[in-house]
Design a protein around this motif. Structure first.
Motif, PDB file in Angstrom:
ATOM      1  N   GLU A 172       0.827  -1.203   0.000  1.00 55.26           N
ATOM      2  CA  GLU A 172       0.000   0.000   0.000  1.00 55.26           C
ATOM      3  C   GLU A 172       0.862   1.255   0.000  1.00 55.26           C
ATOM      4  O   GLU A 172       0.623   2.192  -0.759  1.00 55.26           O
ATOM      5  CB  GLU A 172      -0.927   0.019   1.214  1.00 55.26           C
ATOM      6  CG  GLU A 172      -1.833   1.238   1.240  1.00 55.26           C
ATOM      7  CD  GLU A 172      -2.742   1.240   2.448  1.00 55.26           C
ATOM      8  OE1 GLU A 172      -2.797   2.283   3.105  1.00 55.26           O
ATOM      9  OE2 GLU A 172      -3.390   0.214   2.708  1.00 55.26           O
ATOM     10  N   ALA A 173       1.885   1.270   0.831  1.00 55.15           N
ATOM     11  CA  ALA A 173       2.780   2.429   0.900  1.00 55.15           C
ATOM     12  C   ALA A 173       3.514   2.620  -0.424  1.00 55.15           C
ATOM     13  O   ALA A 173       3.664   3.754  -0.907  1.00 55.15           O
ATOM     14  CB  ALA A 173       3.773   2.265   2.046  1.00 55.15           C
TER      15      ALA A 173
ATOM     16  N   ARG B 171       8.766  10.507   0.450  1.00 51.79           N
ATOM     17  CA  ARG B 171       8.314   9.128   0.276  1.00 51.79           C
ATOM     18  C   ARG B 171       8.260   8.460   1.627  1.00 51.79           C
ATOM     19  O   ARG B 171       9.082   8.710   2.495  1.00 51.79           O
ATOM     20  CB  ARG B 171       9.291   8.345  -0.612  1.00 51.79           C
ATOM     21  CG  ARG B 171       9.251   8.765  -2.054  1.00 51.79           C
ATOM     22  CD  ARG B 171      10.212   7.931  -2.864  1.00 51.79           C
ATOM     23  NE  ARG B 171       9.801   6.550  -2.981  1.00 51.79           N
ATOM     24  CZ  ARG B 171       9.026   6.074  -3.938  1.00 51.79           C
ATOM     25  NH1 ARG B 171       8.561   6.867  -4.858  1.00 51.79           N
ATOM     26  NH2 ARG B 171       8.722   4.803  -3.981  1.00 51.79           N
ATOM     27  N   ARG B 172       7.295   7.566   1.779  1.00 54.41           N
ATOM     28  CA  ARG B 172       7.240   6.749   2.998  1.00 54.41           C
ATOM     29  C   ARG B 172       8.078   5.487   2.838  1.00 54.41           C
ATOM     30  O   ARG B 172       8.416   4.840   3.805  1.00 54.41           O
ATOM     31  CB  ARG B 172       5.785   6.365   3.303  1.00 54.41           C
ATOM     32  CG  ARG B 172       4.935   7.561   3.646  1.00 54.41           C
ATOM     33  CD  ARG B 172       3.538   7.216   4.025  1.00 54.41           C
ATOM     34  NE  ARG B 172       3.024   6.036   3.356  1.00 54.41           N
ATOM     35  CZ  ARG B 172       1.863   5.477   3.642  1.00 54.41           C
ATOM     36  NH1 ARG B 172       1.109   5.994   4.567  1.00 54.41           N
ATOM     37  NH2 ARG B 172       1.451   4.418   3.006  1.00 54.41           N
ATOM     38  N   THR B 173       8.371   5.139   1.597  1.00 56.98           N
ATOM     39  CA  THR B 173       9.144   3.932   1.312  1.00 56.98           C
ATOM     40  C   THR B 173      10.410   4.324   0.566  1.00 56.98           C
ATOM     41  O   THR B 173      10.448   5.360  -0.097  1.00 56.98           O
ATOM     42  CB  THR B 173       8.329   2.959   0.431  1.00 56.98           C
ATOM     43  OG1 THR B 173       8.017   3.604  -0.811  1.00 56.98           O
ATOM     44  CG2 THR B 173       7.061   2.520   1.129  1.00 56.98           C
ATOM     45  N   PRO B 174      11.444   3.506   0.668  1.00 57.82           N
ATOM     46  CA  PRO B 174      12.662   3.824  -0.094  1.00 57.82           C
ATOM     47  C   PRO B 174      12.412   3.629  -1.585  1.00 57.82           C
ATOM     48  O   PRO B 174      11.598   2.793  -1.986  1.00 57.82           O
ATOM     49  CB  PRO B 174      13.675   2.808   0.423  1.00 57.82           C
ATOM     50  CG  PRO B 174      12.860   1.685   0.944  1.00 57.82           C
ATOM     51  CD  PRO B 174      11.576   2.291   1.444  1.00 57.82           C
ATOM     52  N   ARG B 175      13.074   4.407  -2.389  1.00 62.43           N
ATOM     53  CA  ARG B 175      12.979   4.200  -3.831  1.00 62.43           C
ATOM     54  C   ARG B 175      13.667   2.888  -4.168  1.00 62.43           C
ATOM     55  O   ARG B 175      14.744   2.598  -3.675  1.00 62.43           O
ATOM     56  CB  ARG B 175      13.661   5.323  -4.589  1.00 62.43           C
ATOM     57  CG  ARG B 175      12.872   6.591  -4.548  1.00 62.43           C
ATOM     58  CD  ARG B 175      13.324   7.554  -5.637  1.00 62.43           C
ATOM     59  NE  ARG B 175      12.713   8.840  -5.421  1.00 62.43           N
ATOM     60  CZ  ARG B 175      11.484   9.139  -5.796  1.00 62.43           C
ATOM     61  NH1 ARG B 175      10.774   8.254  -6.437  1.00 62.43           N
ATOM     62  NH2 ARG B 175      10.965  10.315  -5.540  1.00 62.43           N
ATOM     63  N   MET B 176      13.016   2.117  -4.997  1.00 63.76           N
ATOM     64  CA  MET B 176      13.640   0.880  -5.442  1.00 63.76           C
ATOM     65  C   MET B 176      14.578   1.238  -6.576  1.00 63.76           C
ATOM     66  O   MET B 176      14.229   2.011  -7.456  1.00 63.76           O
ATOM     67  CB  MET B 176      12.585  -0.113  -5.921  1.00 63.76           C
ATOM     68  CG  MET B 176      11.738  -0.644  -4.809  1.00 63.76           C
ATOM     69  SD  MET B 176      10.754  -2.050  -5.324  1.00 63.76           S
ATOM     70  CE  MET B 176       9.493  -1.271  -6.269  1.00 63.76           C
TER      71      MET B 176
END
Length: 96
Positions: free
Chosen positions: A62-63, A85-90
């Motif tokens: 979801e994030a 961003r709440r998540t690290p960039r892949m």
């Protein structure tokens, strides 16, 4: 490349590594030696790394989806991806 594209690439890479691990497993069964065992262990380690990446995405899907949507909106309005961003960039691992 978007996070979605990278996620599908992670899945494809993991499937490829599963095939390599299966081949190493068959070689180990047919010819048990230190060399075939080391190859099998290396393939299993690589598979573990790929599956860990996938699990991170699945645990936070979801994030990741919201961050991707935020990037699309930011790109449309400002011409650049969102800085927050709440998540690290892949990112594509150069070793893959």
């Amino acid at each position: 490349m978007t996070d979605w594209d990278l996620m599908t690439e992670y899945i494809h890479n993991a499937m490829h590594v599963v095939e390599k691990a299966h081949t190493a497993s068959r070689q180990l069964r047919e010819n048990a030696s230190a060399e075939t065992f080391d190859n099998f262990r290396a393939q299993m380690q690589e598979l573990t790394e790929h599956l860990t990446k996938l699990q991170t995405v699945l645990d936070n899907q979801e994030a990741f989806a919201l961050d991707e949507f935020s990037d699309w909106l930011s790109q449309a309005f400002t011409g650049k991806p969102s800085e927050y961003r709440r998540t690290p960039r892949m990112q594509v691992d150069p070793h893959e």
